[in-house]
Design a protein around this motif. Structure first.
Motif, PDB file in Angstrom:
ATOM      1  N   VAL A 111      52.534 -16.521  29.845  1.00 37.84           N
ATOM      2  CA  VAL A 111      52.052 -15.162  29.586  1.00 37.84           C
ATOM      3  C   VAL A 111      51.927 -15.001  28.076  1.00 37.84           C
ATOM      4  O   VAL A 111      52.900 -15.218  27.339  1.00 37.84           O
ATOM      5  N   LEU A 118      48.816 -20.887  35.664  1.00 33.57           N
ATOM      6  CA  LEU A 118      48.091 -19.730  35.138  1.00 33.57           C
ATOM      7  C   LEU A 118      48.428 -19.516  33.673  1.00 33.57           C
ATOM      8  O   LEU A 118      49.605 -19.601  33.279  1.00 33.57           O
ATOM      9  N   VAL A 130      48.151 -16.366  31.538  1.00 40.15           N
ATOM     10  CA  VAL A 130      47.937 -14.940  31.789  1.00 40.15           C
ATOM     11  C   VAL A 130      47.906 -14.196  30.455  1.00 40.15           C
ATOM     12  O   VAL A 130      48.906 -14.148  29.731  1.00 40.15           O
ATOM     13  N   PRO A 170      46.447  -8.188  34.864  1.00 42.59           N
ATOM     14  CA  PRO A 170      46.718  -9.633  34.882  1.00 42.59           C
ATOM     15  C   PRO A 170      48.156  -9.965  35.275  1.00 42.59           C
ATOM     16  O   PRO A 170      48.390 -10.945  35.992  1.00 42.59           O
ATOM     17  N   TRP A 171      49.125  -9.156  34.829  1.00 44.16           N
ATOM     18  CA  TRP A 171      50.522  -9.421  35.196  1.00 44.16           C
ATOM     19  C   TRP A 171      50.714  -9.262  36.700  1.00 44.16           C
ATOM     20  O   TRP A 171      51.480 -10.005  37.317  1.00 44.16           O
ATOM     21  N   LEU A 190      49.516 -12.301  38.423  1.00 42.14           N
ATOM     22  CA  LEU A 190      50.589 -13.296  38.356  1.00 42.14           C
ATOM     23  C   LEU A 190      51.642 -13.032  39.418  1.00 42.14           C
ATOM     24  O   LEU A 190      52.115 -13.967  40.090  1.00 42.14           O
TER      25      LEU A 190
END
Length: 243
Positions: free
Chosen positions: A7, A150, A152, A209-210, A213
């Motif tokens: 992230v 990912l 993110v 986006p979080w 995830l």
């Protein structure tokens, strides 16, 4: 299945050529991003997907490897490409299509850190995409390959100080505290529970986006670690890894 995630914040100022004289203020964030991307490389995924917000998008949009991006809108003649130098033959890039800013920053991070050889794709999500749709998009990504990672991209609230882009909102610090706690603990349930309306009011571009995830991580059993957290411009920036 999701095997790792990094992230990272997505301000174009993360790119030193864009930040210029202000570049040192985000040096610690850049170091954190390098460490986070190293975790992605170590996971040896079959597919890496860069996920980021797009304030102009009405629906989620995929970007194949090789999609170009640039920072000319920020006064810098700097070009990037997503993953491979050229697009895969099976996923040609539509002519004239370019990466939104968040994915361009992600592409720059991957190119800077020479992260690995796995195929790379992008997914841009509308900043107001409903939480349940974010979760669904995440679950779909996790099923794309046996080992999915990912990257993110997303920022916390933009209302931490009176000089912040959204001015000062007393709720901003608490929102960021909970969001970054969840990111550092790989707490998918807490991320999924973030209030989408509050995030919009606080200009927290990372919320969607979080939550993608969070959907991707369901059942993956990943552990998290927060590598960096600060608000140098009145915007909450955080770097975390899940592995």
């Amino acid at each position: 299945m999701l095997v790792a995630a990094a992230v990272c914040p997505c301000p174009p100022l993360l790119v030193p050529d864009v930040a210029q004289g202000a570049a040192p203020e985000l040096d610690d964030a850049r170091v954190g991003c390098t460490d986070a991307i190293a975790v992605l490389a170590a996971s040896r995924p079959d597919l890496l997907v860069v996920v980021g917000p797009d304030p102009q998008a009405a629906e989620p949009a995929r970007y194949p490897a090789g999609t170009p991006g640039d920072f000319r809108g920020f006064g810098v003649d700097l070009d990037v490409r997503l993953g491979a130098a050229e697009p895969d033959t099976g996923a040609a890039v539509p002519e004239g299509r370019t990466l939104p800013a968040s994915l361009a920053v992600g592409a720059w991070l991957l190119a800077r850190d020479d992260w690995g050889d796995a195929p790379v794709e992008g997914l841009a999500v509308p900043e107001r995409l409903a939480p349940e749709r974010c979760a669904g998009a995440g679950r779909e990504l996790a099923g794309r390959a046996p080992r999915v990672a990912l990257l993110v991209m997303g920022d916390g609230s933009a209302c931490r100080t009176v000089k912040a882009p959204g001015y000062l909102d007393e709720r901003a610090a608490g929102f960021d505290e909970e969001a970054f706690r969840a990111l550092g603990a790989a707490d998918a349930s807490a991320l999924a529970a973030l209030d989408a309306d509050l995030a919009h009011e606080l200009k927290a571009a990372g919320r969607a986006p979080w939550q993608v995830l969070a959907g991707a991580a369901e059942g993956a059993g990943l552990e998290g670690r927060l590598l960096y957290e600060d608000a140098p411009y009145g915007v909450g920036y955080g770097v975390a890894v899940w592995a």
